[in-house]
Design a protein around this motif. Structure first.
Motif, PDB file in Angstrom:
ATOM      1  N   GLY A 202     -15.006  15.663  19.565  1.00 31.06           N
ATOM      2  CA  GLY A 202     -13.737  15.927  18.897  1.00 31.06           C
ATOM      3  C   GLY A 202     -12.578  15.119  19.437  1.00 31.06           C
ATOM      4  N   GLY A 203     -12.838  14.307  20.463  1.00 29.88           N
ATOM      5  CA  GLY A 203     -11.756  13.513  21.032  1.00 29.88           C
ATOM      6  C   GLY A 203     -12.265  12.660  22.175  1.00 29.88           C
ATOM      7  N   TRP A 204     -11.340  11.903  22.763  1.00 29.49           N
ATOM      8  CA  TRP A 204     -11.718  11.064  23.901  1.00 29.49           C
ATOM      9  C   TRP A 204     -10.508  10.760  24.756  1.00 29.49           C
ATOM     10  N   LEU A 205     -10.763  10.344  25.986  1.00 32.05           N
ATOM     11  CA  LEU A 205      -9.716   9.948  26.923  1.00 32.05           C
ATOM     12  C   LEU A 205      -9.879   8.476  27.249  1.00 32.05           C
ATOM     13  N   PRO A 206      -8.785   7.715  27.301  1.00 31.13           N
ATOM     14  CA  PRO A 206      -8.882   6.282  27.600  1.00 31.13           C
ATOM     15  C   PRO A 206      -9.426   6.035  29.006  1.00 31.13           C
ATOM     16  N   GLY A 207     -10.259   4.991  29.121  1.00 35.53           N
ATOM     17  CA  GLY A 207     -10.768   4.595  30.418  1.00 35.53           C
ATOM     18  C   GLY A 207      -9.721   3.834  31.213  1.00 35.53           C
ATOM     19  N   PRO A 215     -13.556   4.221  25.931  1.00 36.60           N
ATOM     20  CA  PRO A 215     -13.433   5.644  26.279  1.00 36.60           C
ATOM     21  C   PRO A 215     -13.905   5.896  27.708  1.00 36.60           C
ATOM     22  N   GLY A 216     -13.056   6.556  28.489  1.00 40.51           N
ATOM     23  CA  GLY A 216     -13.472   6.960  29.831  1.00 40.51           C
ATOM     24  C   GLY A 216     -14.268   8.250  29.793  1.00 40.51           C
ATOM     25  N   ALA A 217     -13.967   9.091  28.806  1.00 38.77           N
ATOM     26  CA  ALA A 217     -14.682  10.354  28.621  1.00 38.77           C
ATOM     27  C   ALA A 217     -14.531  10.790  27.175  1.00 38.77           C
ATOM     28  N   VAL A 218     -15.501  11.530  26.686  1.00 36.03           N
ATOM     29  CA  VAL A 218     -15.383  12.137  25.363  1.00 36.03           C
ATOM     30  C   VAL A 218     -15.165  13.635  25.537  1.00 36.03           C
ATOM     31  N   LEU A 219     -14.416  14.211  24.615  1.00 37.53           N
ATOM     32  CA  LEU A 219     -14.123  15.643  24.611  1.00 37.53           C
ATOM     33  C   LEU A 219     -15.026  16.288  23.570  1.00 37.53           C
ATOM     34  N   VAL A 220     -15.801  17.269  24.001  1.00 35.87           N
ATOM     35  CA  VAL A 220     -16.851  17.795  23.126  1.00 35.87           C
ATOM     36  C   VAL A 220     -16.691  19.292  22.909  1.00 35.87           C
ATOM     37  N   GLY A 221     -17.266  19.753  21.818  1.00 35.42           N
ATOM     38  CA  GLY A 221     -17.173  21.161  21.468  1.00 35.42           C
ATOM     39  C   GLY A 221     -18.437  21.663  20.807  1.00 35.42           C
ATOM     40  N   GLN A 222     -18.472  22.978  20.617  1.00 34.18           N
ATOM     41  CA  GLN A 222     -19.566  23.638  19.908  1.00 34.18           C
ATOM     42  C   GLN A 222     -18.980  24.721  19.014  1.00 34.18           C
ATOM     43  N   ARG A 223     -19.701  25.026  17.954  1.00 34.72           N
ATOM     44  CA  ARG A 223     -19.208  26.014  16.988  1.00 34.72           C
ATOM     45  C   ARG A 223     -19.398  27.435  17.517  1.00 34.72           C
ATOM     46  N   ALA A 255     -10.798   8.296  13.929  1.00 32.52           N
ATOM     47  CA  ALA A 255      -9.519   8.739  14.480  1.00 32.52           C
ATOM     48  C   ALA A 255      -8.765   9.652  13.521  1.00 32.52           C
ATOM     49  N   THR A 256      -8.086  10.632  14.086  1.00 29.27           N
ATOM     50  CA  THR A 256      -7.238  11.545  13.326  1.00 29.27           C
ATOM     51  C   THR A 256      -6.088  11.994  14.219  1.00 29.27           C
ATOM     52  N   ASP A 257      -4.990  12.423  13.583  1.00 27.28           N
ATOM     53  CA  ASP A 257      -3.851  12.932  14.354  1.00 27.28           C
ATOM     54  C   ASP A 257      -3.968  14.422  14.652  1.00 27.28           C
ATOM     55  N   THR A 258      -4.957  15.059  14.060  1.00 26.95           N
ATOM     56  CA  THR A 258      -5.090  16.517  14.178  1.00 26.95           C
ATOM     57  C   THR A 258      -6.198  16.877  15.160  1.00 26.95           C
ATOM     58  N   CYS A 259      -5.886  17.747  16.100  1.00 27.90           N
ATOM     59  CA  CYS A 259      -6.900  18.205  17.053  1.00 27.90           C
ATOM     60  C   CYS A 259      -7.907  19.094  16.328  1.00 27.90           C
ATOM     61  N   PRO A 260      -9.211  18.819  16.440  1.00 36.13           N
ATOM     62  CA  PRO A 260     -10.207  19.627  15.730  1.00 36.13           C
ATOM     63  C   PRO A 260     -10.607  20.895  16.472  1.00 36.13           C
ATOM     64  N   PHE A 261     -10.166  21.018  17.742  1.00 37.33           N
ATOM     65  CA  PHE A 261     -10.567  22.180  18.538  1.00 37.33           C
ATOM     66  C   PHE A 261      -9.622  23.356  18.291  1.00 37.33           C
ATOM     67  N   ALA A 270      -5.053  12.851  25.262  1.00 38.61           N
ATOM     68  CA  ALA A 270      -6.258  12.893  24.424  1.00 38.61           C
ATOM     69  C   ALA A 270      -6.031  12.170  23.098  1.00 38.61           C
ATOM     70  N   HIS A 271      -7.053  11.493  22.609  1.00 39.95           N
ATOM     71  CA  HIS A 271      -7.097  10.917  21.271  1.00 39.95           C
ATOM     72  C   HIS A 271      -8.098  11.753  20.469  1.00 39.95           C
ATOM     73  N   TRP A 272      -7.658  12.269  19.327  1.00 46.11           N
ATOM     74  CA  TRP A 272      -8.516  13.149  18.546  1.00 46.11           C
ATOM     75  C   TRP A 272      -9.318  12.366  17.515  1.00 46.11           C
ATOM     76  N   VAL A 273     -10.489  12.887  17.183  1.00 46.84           N
ATOM     77  CA  VAL A 273     -11.332  12.286  16.144  1.00 46.84           C
ATOM     78  C   VAL A 273     -11.878  13.387  15.247  1.00 46.84           C
ATOM     79  N   LEU A 274     -12.239  12.998  14.036  1.00 51.84           N
ATOM     80  CA  LEU A 274     -12.923  13.946  13.155  1.00 51.84           C
ATOM     81  C   LEU A 274     -14.264  14.305  13.776  1.00 51.84           C
ATOM     82  N   PRO A 275     -14.622  15.586  13.832  1.00 50.06           N
ATOM     83  CA  PRO A 275     -15.843  16.006  14.537  1.00 50.06           C
ATOM     84  C   PRO A 275     -17.112  15.757  13.713  1.00 50.06           C
TER      85      PRO A 275
END
Length: 318
Positions: A202-207, A215-223, A255-261, A270-275
């Motif tokens: 759902g997102g990432w952090l710059p390296g 990306p230095g890290a990706v931000l992940v989620g679960q339903r 890429a998206t401007d809206t946080c999916p979490f 954080a940079h957000w992405v469509l999940p």
């Protein structure tokens, strides 16, 4: 003495090794001078005695016999398993004894002992098997400390048992090994049980540094059960250079401007992405809030669509 990450010894050498349960706590050396007192030192050398007042009675367990022991301080959950998140509420209180005493009543710790380094005389050059026998002969088992057994041989069975009981793993110790202070030795091998699950990115952090622009890290989620995408952590390891570059292109396209979490995690920059990217990650365990501990990226799952992936939070997590 520290253990080296690795695998079980070859079957032909199995009988030359002992197997202990790997604990998830704070490593400590226990000094018993034989005058009824005790001193605890962390791996850093810090004196942490005052942080764990419930362990003070151990100082009198050996009478006037001086000893130096090796062990790990744990906080146990309702199932008797080590819970590092619980322990964190007890760590760092060595300079706040009043608060440490209050926390001891709420979250008591348990000290597991697995080696003896001095018993009237230095034992560092004595074989592990003989040190272990000396330790067990002390019969140190009390309300807040114990000496768990070690199994000689049967390494595969020992590792399987830790997996079945939800424990962290095993430490393999060569029976003829001496104790090497400060050394990460191949005579001790640690094997951590890792789990694997699917997640949605759902997102990432710059390296930074050599990873600038990637990306230095990706931000992940679960339903969760109600369909919300719940943040379960950041993953920053597990990629080769080409894999990280491929992932960067996929993230830019999503890429998206809206946080999916939901709720939005407190993550800066954080940079957000469509999940819509499904990945598989390994991890050791979860925190009480459902976050993944020690996560590492395994692979993208292009064979799974976001809506059909198995990325669901366990029902007993918030």
């Amino acid at each position: 003495m520290l253990a080296t990450p690795g695998r079980l010894p070859p079957a032909a050498q199995d009988a030359r090794w002992a197997y202990e349960t790997k604990q998830d706590g704070q490593r400590t050396v226990v000094y018993l001078p034989g005058d009824g007192t005790l001193r605890l030192r962390a791996r850093s050398g810090e004196d942490i005695t005052a942080a764990y007042p419930e362990l003070q009675p151990l100082g009198g367990e050996l009478g006037r016999l001086p000893a130096v022991l090796d062990g790990e301080v744990l906080a146990l959950d309702d199932h008797g398993r080590a819970d590092f998140q619980l322990l964190q509420s007890r760590m760092g209180l060595a300079h706040a004894p009043a608060r440490a005493a209050r926390m001891a009543a709420r979250v008591p710790v348990h000290l597991v002992l697995f080696d003896v380094l001095h018993l009237e005389q230095p034992l560092l050059t004595v074989r592990y098997a003989d040190r272990r026998a000396r330790l067990e002969a002390l019969a140190l088992d009390g309300p807040y400390w114990s000496t768990p057994g070690a199994v000689v041989g049967h390494g595969a069975e020992a590792l399987r048992a830790t997996r079945e009981h939800g424990l962290e793993g095993v430490v393999c110790k060569r029976l003829d090994s001496v104790y090497e202070p400060g050394v990460r030795s191949r005579a001790w091998i640690k094997i951590r049980n890792m789990r694997a699950e699917d997640v949605l990115v759902g997102g990432w952090l710059p390296g930074k540094g050599r990873l600038t622009g990637l990306p230095g890290a990706v931000l992940v989620g679960q339903r969760s059960a109600d369909g919300r995408l719940r943040y379960v952590g950041g993953v920053g390891t597990g990629w080769s250079g080409p894999e990280r570059a491929e992932l960067a292109a996929l993230l830019r396209a999503a890429a998206t401007d809206t946080c999916p979490f939901d709720p939005v995690p407190p993550v800066r920059d954080a940079h957000w992405v469509l999940p819509r990217l499904v990945g598989e990650v390994s991890y050791s365990t979860r925190t009480r809030a459902g976050l993944l501990r020690q996560p590492s990226w395994l692979r993208l799952r292009p064979d799974l669509a976001p809506e059909e992936s198995a990325a669901d939070l366990p029902e007993n997590l918030p």
